[in-house]
Design a protein around this motif. Sequence first.
Motif, PDB file in Angstrom:
ATOM      1  N   ALA A  81       0.837  -1.205   0.000  1.00 36.68           N
ATOM      2  CA  ALA A  81       0.000   0.000   0.000  1.00 36.68           C
ATOM      3  C   ALA A  81       0.870   1.253   0.000  1.00 36.68           C
ATOM      4  CB  ALA A  81      -0.933  -0.003   1.200  1.00 36.68           C
ATOM      5  N   TYR A  82       1.927   1.253   0.810  1.00 36.52           N
ATOM      6  CA  TYR A  82       2.815   2.410   0.838  1.00 36.52           C
ATOM      7  C   TYR A  82       3.565   2.577  -0.477  1.00 36.52           C
ATOM      8  CZ  TYR A  82       2.248   4.425   5.406  1.00 36.52           C
ATOM      9  OH  TYR A  82       1.732   5.101   6.476  1.00 36.52           O
ATOM     10  N   GLU A  83       3.953   1.488  -1.094  1.00 36.56           N
ATOM     11  CA  GLU A  83       4.660   1.576  -2.375  1.00 36.56           C
ATOM     12  C   GLU A  83       3.729   2.159  -3.445  1.00 36.56           C
ATOM     13  OE1 GLU A  83       7.766   1.329  -5.092  1.00 36.56           O
ATOM     14  OE2 GLU A  83       7.746   1.262  -2.913  1.00 36.56           O
ATOM     15  N   ALA A  84       2.495   1.699  -3.482  1.00 38.90           N
ATOM     16  CA  ALA A  84       1.528   2.231  -4.454  1.00 38.90           C
ATOM     17  C   ALA A  84       1.244   3.707  -4.171  1.00 38.90           C
ATOM     18  CB  ALA A  84       0.234   1.424  -4.412  1.00 38.90           C
ATOM     19  N   VAL A  89       1.963   9.548  -5.369  1.00 42.99           N
ATOM     20  CA  VAL A  89       2.349  10.884  -4.909  1.00 42.99           C
ATOM     21  C   VAL A  89       3.496  11.430  -5.752  1.00 42.99           C
ATOM     22  CG1 VAL A  89       3.411  12.127  -2.966  1.00 42.99           C
ATOM     23  CG2 VAL A  89       1.470  10.607  -2.566  1.00 42.99           C
ATOM     24  N   GLU A  90       4.503  10.599  -6.020  1.00 39.38           N
ATOM     25  CA  GLU A  90       5.641  11.047  -6.824  1.00 39.38           C
ATOM     26  C   GLU A  90       5.217  11.393  -8.248  1.00 39.38           C
ATOM     27  OE1 GLU A  90       8.851   8.269  -6.811  1.00 39.38           O
ATOM     28  OE2 GLU A  90       9.188   8.470  -4.659  1.00 39.38           O
ATOM     29  N   THR A  91       4.366  10.576  -8.830  1.00 42.91           N
ATOM     30  CA  THR A  91       3.903  10.819 -10.206  1.00 42.91           C
ATOM     31  C   THR A  91       3.129  12.123 -10.295  1.00 42.91           C
ATOM     32  OG1 THR A  91       3.804   8.443 -10.563  1.00 42.91           O
ATOM     33  CG2 THR A  91       2.606   9.821 -12.122  1.00 42.91           C
ATOM     34  N   PRO A 121       1.761  12.102   2.896  1.00 40.17           N
ATOM     35  CA  PRO A 121       0.944  11.851   4.093  1.00 40.17           C
ATOM     36  C   PRO A 121       0.911  10.360   4.430  1.00 40.17           C
ATOM     37  CG  PRO A 121      -0.451  12.262   2.210  1.00 40.17           C
ATOM     38  CD  PRO A 121       0.966  12.493   1.749  1.00 40.17           C
ATOM     39  N   ILE A 122       0.654  10.065   5.684  1.00 41.89           N
ATOM     40  CA  ILE A 122       0.581   8.683   6.147  1.00 41.89           C
ATOM     41  C   ILE A 122      -0.754   8.078   5.723  1.00 41.89           C
ATOM     42  CG2 ILE A 122       0.476   7.243   8.219  1.00 41.89           C
ATOM     43  CD1 ILE A 122       2.318   9.242   9.572  1.00 41.89           C
ATOM     44  N   ILE A 123      -0.707   6.841   5.302  1.00 40.58           N
ATOM     45  CA  ILE A 123      -1.929   6.132   4.903  1.00 40.58           C
ATOM     46  C   ILE A 123      -2.689   5.738   6.169  1.00 40.58           C
ATOM     47  CG2 ILE A 123      -2.845   4.038   3.850  1.00 40.58           C
ATOM     48  CD1 ILE A 123      -0.435   3.949   2.074  1.00 40.58           C
ATOM     49  N   PRO A 124      -3.982   6.026   6.231  1.00 36.18           N
ATOM     50  CA  PRO A 124      -4.767   5.537   7.372  1.00 36.18           C
ATOM     51  C   PRO A 124      -4.883   4.010   7.299  1.00 36.18           C
ATOM     52  CG  PRO A 124      -5.986   7.181   6.111  1.00 36.18           C
ATOM     53  CD  PRO A 124      -4.747   6.873   5.349  1.00 36.18           C
ATOM     54  N   LEU A 125      -4.407   3.328   8.317  1.00 35.14           N
ATOM     55  CA  LEU A 125      -4.396   1.871   8.302  1.00 35.14           C
ATOM     56  C   LEU A 125      -5.799   1.265   8.308  1.00 35.14           C
ATOM     57  CD1 LEU A 125      -1.397   1.150  10.692  1.00 35.14           C
ATOM     58  CD2 LEU A 125      -1.436   1.170   8.193  1.00 35.14           C
ATOM     59  N   GLU A 126      -6.787   2.059   8.687  1.00 35.51           N
ATOM     60  CA  GLU A 126      -8.162   1.566   8.695  1.00 35.51           C
ATOM     61  C   GLU A 126      -8.655   1.266   7.286  1.00 35.51           C
ATOM     62  OE1 GLU A 126      -7.582   4.867  10.067  1.00 35.51           O
ATOM     63  OE2 GLU A 126      -6.905   3.850  11.874  1.00 35.51           O
ATOM     64  N   GLN A 127      -8.040   1.884   6.279  1.00 34.62           N
ATOM     65  CA  GLN A 127      -8.456   1.669   4.892  1.00 34.62           C
ATOM     66  C   GLN A 127      -7.986   0.326   4.348  1.00 34.62           C
ATOM     67  OE1 GLN A 127      -6.861   4.898   2.631  1.00 34.62           O
ATOM     68  NE2 GLN A 127      -8.364   6.381   3.377  1.00 34.62           N
TER      69      GLN A 127
END
Length: 185
Positions: A81-84, A89-91, A121-127
Amino acid sequence: MWNPFKRNKQNKLQELRDLSAISAILNEFERHGLIHWQRRDKILVIEESLVKLKLAEGRSGFLKFLNQVAMWQNNNIVQEAYEAHRLKVETEAVRKAQAQFAMLTKEDLQRIRQNAREQMPIIPLEQLKFIKEFDIFVVRADAPSLQDATKEDGHLLALGHYDGEKVEMAMYEDIKYILYDRPES
């Protein structure tokens, strides 16, 4: 002077080390063909010899192993998820910069990507859909491959289900008649 946050920081660091060690060990098991995770169906396929070793540790040892497998897969879910998210974000940052400026060098693009990573930003882990329960298939040690072991070729030894707290297992030979639809008489 005593620092009340130091211990908490050390505990978090130790937890990260433990997770890293667990992931490395389970990745090695997977690489050597002792386990295989089928993500789509949430099935853990385990080779017979590894199951025997884990069952020899007792109930708590086997449950600990299954918890570690769940942590391993949940860690993989977070990493993917963080890699995606990072790529997205970079793109977006690069496209926005290219729209503003006509000519960008490779170094400019690298700085833009680095800045986007730092501001990400940090991904909400609830997602995320974490693994809470999964099925377990135990295959014979002489199975040609864990991915291809099926009930038809006789390599399936036992079936089970782990729900995060308890595990239920049964020998395949004992329950196979329940799994197949019987013709109605």
